[in-house]
Write an enzyme that holds these catalytic residues in place. Sequence first.
Site, PDB file in Angstrom:
ATOM      1  NE  ARG B 300      -3.540  -2.636   0.569  1.00 49.47           N
ATOM      2  CZ  ARG B 300      -4.759  -2.912   1.456  1.00 49.47           C
ATOM      3  NH1 ARG B 300      -4.903  -2.303   2.323  1.00 49.47           N
ATOM      4  NH2 ARG B 300      -5.182  -4.062   1.357  1.00 49.47           N
ATOM      5  CD  GLU B 302      -3.282   3.215   2.852  1.00 51.56           C
ATOM      6  OE1 GLU B 302      -3.831   4.081   3.604  1.00 51.56           O
ATOM      7  OE2 GLU B 302      -3.224   2.037   2.952  1.00 51.56           O
ATOM      8  NE  ARG B 308      -6.030   2.082  12.141  1.00 58.47           N
ATOM      9  CZ  ARG B 308      -7.504   1.944  12.145  1.00 58.47           C
ATOM     10  NH1 ARG B 308      -7.691   0.829  12.680  1.00 58.47           N
ATOM     11  NH2 ARG B 308      -8.332   2.852  11.697  1.00 58.47           N
ATOM     12  CG  HIS B 309      -2.111   2.986   7.976  1.00 62.32           C
ATOM     13  ND1 HIS B 309      -2.700   3.798   9.087  1.00 62.32           N
ATOM     14  CD2 HIS B 309      -3.025   2.704   7.056  1.00 62.32           C
ATOM     15  CE1 HIS B 309      -3.968   3.737   8.787  1.00 62.32           C
ATOM     16  NE2 HIS B 309      -4.097   3.257   7.344  1.00 62.32           N
ATOM     17  CD  GLU B 451      -9.974  -3.310   8.457  1.00 64.71           C
ATOM     18  OE1 GLU B 451      -9.625  -2.131   8.027  1.00 64.71           O
ATOM     19  OE2 GLU B 451      -9.447  -4.414   7.901  1.00 64.71           O
ATOM     20  CB  SER B 454     -12.074  -5.174   4.929  1.00 68.05           C
ATOM     21  OG  SER B 454     -13.076  -4.337   4.608  1.00 68.05           O
ATOM     22  NE  ARG B 502      -4.246  -2.469  10.125  1.00 67.98           N
ATOM     23  CZ  ARG B 502      -5.223  -1.503   9.860  1.00 67.98           C
ATOM     24  NH1 ARG B 502      -6.568  -1.996   9.796  1.00 67.98           N
ATOM     25  NH2 ARG B 502      -4.785  -0.290   9.271  1.00 67.98           N
TER      26      ARG B 502
END
Lengths: 528, 528
Positions: B300, B302, B308-309, B451, B454, B502
């Site tokens: 990712r 991001e 948490r990323h 979370e 998903s 996670r």
Amino acid sequence: MSDAQNAENQQPSKKAQKKAEKAAKKAELIQEKKQAAGDNAAATDGPDGEDISKDLYGKLPLIQSTSKPDRTLTKLKDLGVALADQSLWVRARVQTSRAKGKQCFFVLRQQQFTVQAYLAVGEKISKQMVKFAAGISKESIVDIKGIVKKADPKIESCSQQDVEVHVEELYVVSAAEPQLPLLIEDAMRSENAEDGPQITVNQDTRLNNRVLDLRTTTNQAVFRLEAGVCKLFRDTLDKFGFVEIHTPKIISAASEGGANVFAVSYFKNSAYLAQSPQFYKQMAIASDFNRVYTVGSVFRAEDSNTHRHLTEFIGLDLEMAFNYHYHEVTDTIGNLFVEIFKGLRDHYADEIATVNQQYPAEPFKFLEPSLRLEYREAVQLLRENGVEMGDEDDLSTPSEKLLGKLVRAKYDTDFFILDKYPLAVRPFYTMPDPNNPRYSNSYDMFIRGEEILSGAQRIHDPELLVERSKHHGIKLDTIQSYIDAFKFGCFPHGGGGIGMERVVMLYLGLDNIRKTSMFPRDPKRLTP
Amino acid sequence: MSDAQNAENQQPSKKAQKKAEKAAKKAELIQEKKQAAGDNAAATDGPDGEDISKDLYGKLPLIQSTSKPDRTLTKLKDLGVALADQSLWVRARVQTSRAKGKQCFFVLRQQQFTVQAYLAVGEKISKQMVKFAAGISKESIVDIKGIVKKADPKIESCSQQDVEVHVEELYVVSAAEPQLPLLIEDAMRSENAEDGPQITVNQDTRLNNRVLDLRTTTNQAVFRLEAGVCKLFRDTLDKFGFVEIHTPKIISAASEGGANVFAVSYFKNSAYLAQSPQFYKQMAIASDFNRVYTVGSVFRAEDSNTHRHLTEFIGLDLEMAFNYHYHEVTDTIGNLFVEIFKGLRDHYADEIATVNQQYPAEPFKFLEPSLRLEYREAVQLLRENGVEMGDEDDLSTPSEKLLGKLVRAKYDTDFFILDKYPLAVRPFYTMPDPNNPRYSNSYDMFIRGEEILSGAQRIHDPELLVERSKHHGIKLDTIQSYIDAFKFGCFPHGGGGIGMERVVMLYLGLDNIRKTSMFPRDPKRLTP
């Protein structure tokens, strides 16, 4: 009613549908020979030509989780004489369908299992329903309510040979387009069939339409066996006290000299895709994990379009501390392969037999414990058989293949370990042989004459590692964190990296690595 | 002789070595109180000041696999009173060493196991040997021959409390540099210690020197538990009839809208790193594998520097065909988590306790079967507790955290399933709710209010998929092979993607995902 035996490879196109309709009309005109019990076509229309079966078939609305019906779907593999005369529901693909007068025959398929289904115009089945059935395109998914009937004679062409299903209700769950880019029957045909040339499907067509190609029983078996290889690899190493780890694929510098590496844009910087988890599994050893393995993607930017190269494949990697001698490692890996081969032999015999039907291969042979030869012995064996090569030359691909044949003839094994490679042909982190500096404490392992593992004792001393890095012309600053990992005490260690797809390809005697990669990547292929 | 209990955090630098020498000299001058049986310092020198122990210690040459000695190395974890008075060999790290007059105390370490070792000038042990011992730098690896002796009183600070090892021979196998960038004791100290502020190690120092940091008993436990999560995930799904697959990481087009994707140079073209195996696991369903899972790296791009990323993490992905309702999928995933939680509880209690020593956390609670709430219920619960939000707003991170607390208070579980998300906040391939087009057949799953999964029922109809793709502004040509996969019949199906790091972070109640990624990657970190 074993009609599936000579089912045609008929394309259920519009043309085919028309043909089916024609056939049905023709059937009304000509009084056909009665085909089966209950075939009383005269009674199928209601008083006003009404469709008496109209509530028994059709196209279902999209399954969108509207309801939770209390209905059990029976698996095709469970259909047998024990269920004879019972009415039940199945959901399966229509592999083939064949309309014949007022009848329609299906071969239904669920993965590697097939069964014949049958319906004919009769007391409860209307002409319209048979027509609908005949129009269902191949590969569509249907829900069928039917009665299991003993088949006599056996239906040789189906996996469920003792029974067939007499259809009572029939619904299309998901329709396939009428024109398929390849037919499953064609994709399953042996290329070495003795009964003359037949239609087969070439590799690009297969890979371009991989979702269809993967539905063949052969491919269902190949990838189930591949999952088995991974499971056996992990379970055996768990038993041997290894810990699973995960290593990063995005790395800051091209690690092993810089060649053949894919570059990645990483925010405002650039990075690379790891060619192996080598540095990280060694760092895990320096971190006291003692024995580690990792299963993950590795990337090679090699512009090689051969039968055994992929640009992305799955590495089954392991690394372990040892006490005194790296043969503790080769023995462990040898034992690992023995466990994998035994597990495949004992638990995947059906899959192996299925694959062999389409792609015949010599049965796989292995020894316990595994055979370990020295490189010098291999060179000698090759020279005795006409290969000219220097002591420290690397093995060419044809030499490796020949060596595999010679070893099989001499030792009766398709798997062996080749130990003590010349130092010059190995990576910089390989431990030199203490007895002969031109050789090294390294090894490859082979299946049917092709390399499936490369490994070695690694240098765990930072000074020697720096010396060897310089010798190989590697810029030290690009591997500094790797070298630093050995500055705070490190256990002597070794390991190896296995190419998953190669193991499966060679174990099964397949001719192309694209057959064992679900969605292969090579210099020319990035889709699907 | 339980001296390890108050061992100092002394750096075994040259300064420390000098100090040790000084202490040794001082010890010769002042008649010390006798410390232990066999402490007869007067007899340690030979007739001409010769070192009587010179063949009993030293630095070993690099272990290069020169020989295969017939010597068994005993594991520290096996050291106990059953072995008392036996002489044996161990190989371990020197965690701490402390010179005290004519004696030297070590704490030896193997992963999470520690034992005290002791040597003192005496009949067979020379001053020089004790001096050598005192000079061994922390984290060096040593081979010790010694006699196991019952410890009285117990050695509270070691895992092996009942015994200690009296050194007879001592060799350095691999020396650590004298200056360590971090001390293992510091890295293991609880940040919440009640006895006032103490030295701890900050995260960047840890990650910059990950090879040392990973040696703490806490990290040994974290990553063994993480391996356990993967094993439980796979073993449970194998039991449920799933097949493991592998999906490509290099893909031809940014799949899910084009944002947050890393670009790769692919020979003369460009390609991307897959943000998830989503398309491929669905294609495996369309290929009749029926139930599949895959464990692999996902990427990712991001630019998120949160707790948490990560830019690269391990996805535990699964996908399955279902018959009528996607709750067949949520039930399966719920049961999967129950099996994982039970497995951790039953087989990883030691690891959990070890981690809790450094990072205390509330014991993890779960229900069997898992709790499933609807999104609308969650919104209502949040509103009742002061959160203002619209029916179809996505949950903010603080709202998720609060929801976790509210659910725990109300239902007594740290794990739950949140079902029926608003359609607008989900990916284009999500199946709309048939009863309310503003909602969808999709769900997230939570651990301690964050979370970790998903998932959804996916659209298995190509026409609806095209419609939803267009609605999301996705260029159809970039996902053509994905859409084509559904044109030849596809079973209704659903699944989910779990973030491995996670799950481990939240299960253990840790505060940062970098604690559960062995070599984490974030926008600012690409090494080691």
